[in-house]
Design an enzyme around this catalytic site. Structure first.
Site, short mmCIF file in Angstrom:
data_model
loop_
_atom_site.label_atom_id
_atom_site.label_comp_id
_atom_site.label_asym_id
_atom_site.label_seq_id
_atom_site.Cartn_x
_atom_site.Cartn_y
_atom_site.Cartn_z
N ASP A 136 0.79 -1.23 0.00
CA ASP A 136 0.00 0.00 0.00
C ASP A 136 0.83 1.29 0.00
O ASP A 136 0.32 2.35 -0.34
CB ASP A 136 -0.94 0.02 1.22
CG ASP A 136 -0.19 -0.01 2.56
OD1 ASP A 136 1.05 -0.11 2.55
OD2 ASP A 136 -0.85 0.06 3.61
N HIS A 137 2.10 1.22 0.37
CA HIS A 137 2.88 2.44 0.57
C HIS A 137 3.61 2.95 -0.67
O HIS A 137 4.06 4.10 -0.69
CB HIS A 137 3.93 2.21 1.68
CG HIS A 137 3.44 2.52 3.06
ND1 HIS A 137 2.30 1.95 3.58
CD2 HIS A 137 3.92 3.34 4.03
CE1 HIS A 137 2.12 2.39 4.82
NE2 HIS A 137 3.08 3.25 5.11
N ASP A 201 3.24 -0.66 11.61
CA ASP A 201 2.84 0.69 11.23
C ASP A 201 2.20 1.31 12.46
O ASP A 201 1.44 0.65 13.17
CB ASP A 201 1.86 0.65 10.06
CG ASP A 201 1.61 2.03 9.47
OD1 ASP A 201 2.15 2.30 8.38
OD2 ASP A 201 0.89 2.83 10.09
N ARG A 487 -1.89 12.52 9.96
CA ARG A 487 -0.60 13.07 10.37
C ARG A 487 -0.24 14.20 9.42
O ARG A 487 -0.52 14.12 8.22
CB ARG A 487 0.45 11.96 10.35
CG ARG A 487 1.74 12.28 11.03
CD ARG A 487 2.52 11.00 11.31
NE ARG A 487 1.99 10.30 12.48
CZ ARG A 487 2.23 9.03 12.76
NH1 ARG A 487 2.97 8.31 11.94
NH2 ARG A 487 1.74 8.48 13.85
N SER A 682 5.69 7.69 13.03
CA SER A 682 5.53 6.36 12.47
C SER A 682 6.32 5.31 13.26
O SER A 682 7.29 5.63 13.94
CB SER A 682 6.00 6.33 11.01
OG SER A 682 5.28 7.24 10.23
N ARG A 684 8.48 3.51 12.32
CA ARG A 684 9.50 3.35 11.27
C ARG A 684 10.81 2.87 11.87
O ARG A 684 11.62 3.66 12.34
CB ARG A 684 9.66 4.69 10.56
CG ARG A 684 10.33 4.65 9.23
CD ARG A 684 10.15 5.97 8.52
NE ARG A 684 8.76 6.24 8.22
CZ ARG A 684 8.28 7.41 7.83
NH1 ARG A 684 9.08 8.43 7.70
NH2 ARG A 684 7.00 7.57 7.58
#
Length: 795
Positions: A136-137, A201, A487, A682, A684
């Site tokens: 999806d990213h 995520d 965000r 995030s 991340r």
């Protein structure tokens, strides 16, 4: 209350009978296993129910919040987690280290690359628990769904081939590009009341709207669960949000969390689970509750959760999961009621009267700068923010529900009848193929197309920086956009640090797009139609869900689910610039750290976007050396105010990643000094991996965001907070730093204090005291060099 060794003592049967009586007396349901006379529960629910029985045996009549019920029902060893150093179970929150066994792991394509590369080093034939990959990213939003998806697959085929082949080899569900955003797809297919999941995520708590404990984590955390090891979490504190009343016409569930973010700030939920209750909960749709829990990430919460309501059952039915609804009912009949016990204690309680709430707009540059709609025009003018709106973008994982879109549809139809079109660019992002197909079937997409909106692919797109603008707004141009995203950090959406992103509900974003103005208030203001008449938007009206079950959509976008196939070779080309196998990090030295240098001292907000930017850098998520070239490249140097500037010991000027790489090659270990909530945003893990790869050994700041602090420890970097925040002023870039007590603390399993001996350029030495939250397991990770090193050895 039962002590830890009572199980082996005579008379335990009598003690358990007394506990059962206590539970009944205080209104706490006593869990009971299903007998053979009942139809068996699904294996997962049977396991949860049996574990919950253990929890009640250990804690007795102690009332529990909903979140505690679900968390504790996923403990690997109930007594060890709940009774170790917790005053016999009385002081669990903020003290206990919960070792949990999640039910599944969900990964989006950007983070799945590194998670799978780490999993591969463990040499296991399959994952220990179910898992899924969601592409999806990596799809850029530009011209529209079909064209963007085709271009995205062509550009990213190497990564998608890798993820698909890994799914086939290890038996992981693979959702192809275009199938949908991870959080919406998980909500529709995998989230179930009472389950516990991990997601790579930060917005994974979206599933909390469906009464599922879902926690955003980094890839190393995911690998722990994937190999079957217990996953550790410091027992969160409980923040209760009691909702009363009912939302008015222009107010949406999005406004609940926008308002709450303003009350709590981006740090107010750190260390907490946010649990919603009260009569107002019963008035919300399931997807409305998911919107609220999704954005709990913006206040730093561990996760957020709603109780099971009638809306939960209706959503399970509309997503073709009627059997799951029945199973949940039987689970609750067995004793695990999916709501807080009467008398459950919360560490903090906030009450929000939905009837008094008004629409809110949050931003710019931070999701907690909250302004009521009625005050926004005045605020825009006072702050001299742009009054012209450049674009309105709705949808995303946060606000792409059937309810959201049909409420906007009602506005579009009214505007169309008046002859109006959006005055600003208008983009729509469906959250999943199921949502898109259902909206197409029911005519909603037609309304968007007729309004001139651009329907983007079922992917993240502009929300995470994958947006190619065609409106002439260049980098460095001050402009304003409105989005229904979650965000809005500086530069996040289009790479332009001067784009102000204001967060609002889809309805408010749509109204602003038609006005082309940031000062428009659709509740009080009118627009002029082409015929010269005054037009005011009617109150939005929509449907909670479709009148018939959701459409499944195109077959080519359905999940690819298969048993593990060891004959499959994972697709990684040796010459790839996007994927690279991992080399293990070196273990911690057998001594304290000496001779480190402060690479840069950072001032202001330092998010995971700051440490490891997304957007065009996403293409290097599977290649650690390449993506490390963006490390801290938007951080602000505290000494000079410059962005992405660091100075070597000889005074020469460099970008921050350039100097970090130079020091890596010369063997110079380094650290970073920063302010509050370092690593906000995030989940991340690259924001921890990259500094570690380049030579960072510790990060020192005033406070950390939860996920990032954990990610650092998993990669062998020690996060330290200043015992006295004023000591931030005593450390500068280029200072030489040695640790005092760090090695001893690690050898003692996280017990002990750590100080920093800072040698200034003048020769002066300053001793700075720090605090840490390193647990026994995490100390082991650091000593081994990383959690992956330890997991690989165990595997």
């Amino acid at each position: 209350m039962r002590s830890i060794d009572l199980a082996s003592r005579p008379g335990i049967a009598l003690r358990r009978a007394l506990q059962a009586h206590q539970l009944r007396r205080v209104g706490v349901a006593h869990p009971r296993p299903f007998s053979s006379a009942h139809a068996p529960l699904p294996a997962t629910y049977e396991r949860i129910n049996n574990k919950y029985a253990e929890v009640r045996r250990v804690l007795g009549a102690q009332p529990l919040t909903l979140a505690e019920k679900i968390l504790y029902s996923h403990l690997d060893n109930v007594e060890e987690s709940l009774l170790s150093n917790t005053n016999n179970g009385r002081d669990i929150r903020g003290t206990a280290n919960l070792k949990l066994k999640p039910d599944r792991v969900n990964m989006q394509d950007a983070s799945a690359q590194m998670a799978l590369l780490q999993f591969m080093t463990c040499n296991l034939p399959q994952t220990a628990i179910p898992a899924s990959i969601h592409c999806d990213h990596l799809i850029v939003g530009e011209n529209g769904a079909d064209e963007d998806l085709t271009a995205g697959i062509k550009t990213n085929h190497e990564v998608f081939d890798f993820l698909q082949s890994a799914g086939q080899k290890y038996g992981i569900d693979f959702w192809p590009p275009g199938a949908g955003i991870i959080h919406q797809t998980v909500l529709e297919n995998y989230a179930l009341p009472g389950l516990m999941m991990l997601g790579t995520d930060s917005h994974s708590p979206n599933a909390g709207g469906l009464c599922t404990i879902t926690i955003g984590v980094g890839g190393a955390d995911a690998v722990e669960a994937l190999v079957g090891a217990p996953w550790e979490l410091k027992a969160p504190r409980m923040l209760g949000v009691r909702l009363t009343g009912k939302l008015n016409d222009w107010v949406s569930p999005k406004d609940v969390i926008l308002h709450l973010a303003g009350l709590l700030t981006v740090r107010g939920g750190t260390g907490f689970i946010v649990e919603y209750s009260g009569p107002g909960v019963e008035t919300l749709s399931l997807t409305g509750m998911a919107t609220i829990t999704n954005m709990g990430a913006e206040i730093g919460a561990t996760t957020s959760i709603f109780p099971y309501t009638d809306a939960t059952g209706r959503y399970l039915q509309s997503t073709r999961r009627e059997q799951a609804r029945k199973d949940v009912m039987r689970l609750q009949e067995a004793g695990l009621t999916l709501k807080a016990d009467k008398g459950a204690h919360y560490d903090q309680v906030i009450e929000i009267n939905l009837s008094e709430l008004e629409p809110h707009i949050n931003g710019p540059f931070t999701p907690d700068l909250s302004t009521p709609l009625s005050q926004f025009k005045e605020t825009v003018q006072e702050q001299e923010w742009p009054e012209k709106l450049s674009a309105g973008l709705i949808g995303s994982c946060t606000n792409s529900s059937y309810e959201d879109m049909t409420r906007v549809e009602s506005m579009l139809k009214a505007a169309s009848e008046a002859g109006l079109k959006p005055a600003a660019d208008f983009y729509i992002t469906p959250g999943s193929e199921q949502i898109r197909a259902t909206l197409e079937r029911d005519g909603t997409l037609e309304a968007f197309n007729e309004a001139g909106g651009v329907v983007l692919s079922n992917a993240c797109g502009p929300c995470i920086g994958q947006w190619k603008r065609h409106d002439g707004v260049e980098k460095g141009t001050l402009n304003a956009i409105f989005t229904s995203y979650n965000r809005n950090f500086r530069g996040r959406n289009d790479g332009n640090p001067d784009t102000m992103n204001f967060l609002a509900s889809p309805e408010i974003v749509t109204a602003m797009a038609f006005a082309g103005s940031t000062t428009f208030n659709p509740m009080t203001d009118s627009l002029t139609t082409p015929s010269g008449k005054e037009f005011r938007f009617p109150s939005p009206r929509g449907l909670e869900g479709p009148p018939t079950p959701f459409e499944e959509g195109k077959d080519v976008l359905k999940v690819q689910s298969q048993a593990p196939d060891p004959s499959v070779s994972v697709a990684i080309a040796p010459t790839s610039e996007r994927l690279a196998l991992l080399e293990p990090f070196e273990p911690f030295p057998a001594s304290d750290l000496t001779g480190m240098r402060v690479l840069v001292k950072i001032t202001g907000k330092c998010t995971t976007d700051t440490i490891s930017a997304a957007g065009p850098w996403l293409k290097y998520k599977g290649h650690l050396p390449n993506i490390s070239a963006n490390t801290l490249n938007t951080a602000v140097n505290a000494a000079t105010g410059e962005v992405n500037v660091a100075y070597d010991l000889d005074g020469s000027k460099h970008t921050i990643p350039e100097l970090a790489l130079k020091w890596k090659h010369t063997g110079q270990p380094w650290l970073v000094v920063a302010e509050h909530n370092y690593g906000e945003g995030s989940a991340r893990e690259h924001a921890a991996l990259q500094p570690r790869y380049l030579g960072a050994r510790i990060i020192v700041c005033k406070s950390f965001a939860r996920i990032h602090e954990t990610n650092l420890k998993k990669q062998g970097v020690v996060p330290l907070t200043l015992a006295d925040e004023a000591d931030y002023d005593k450390i500068d870039a280029g200072d030489e730093v040695s640790t005092v007590g760090l090695y001893e603390m690690l050898k003692n399993g996280g017990k002990g204090d750590v100080s920093l001996l800072v040698k200034k350029k003048s020769g002066e030495e300053v001793l700075v005291k720090t605090k840490h939250a390193v647990s026994e397991d995490q100390a082991g990770f650091v000593l081994a060099g990383s959690a992956l090193n330890m997991l690989a050895k165990r595997a």
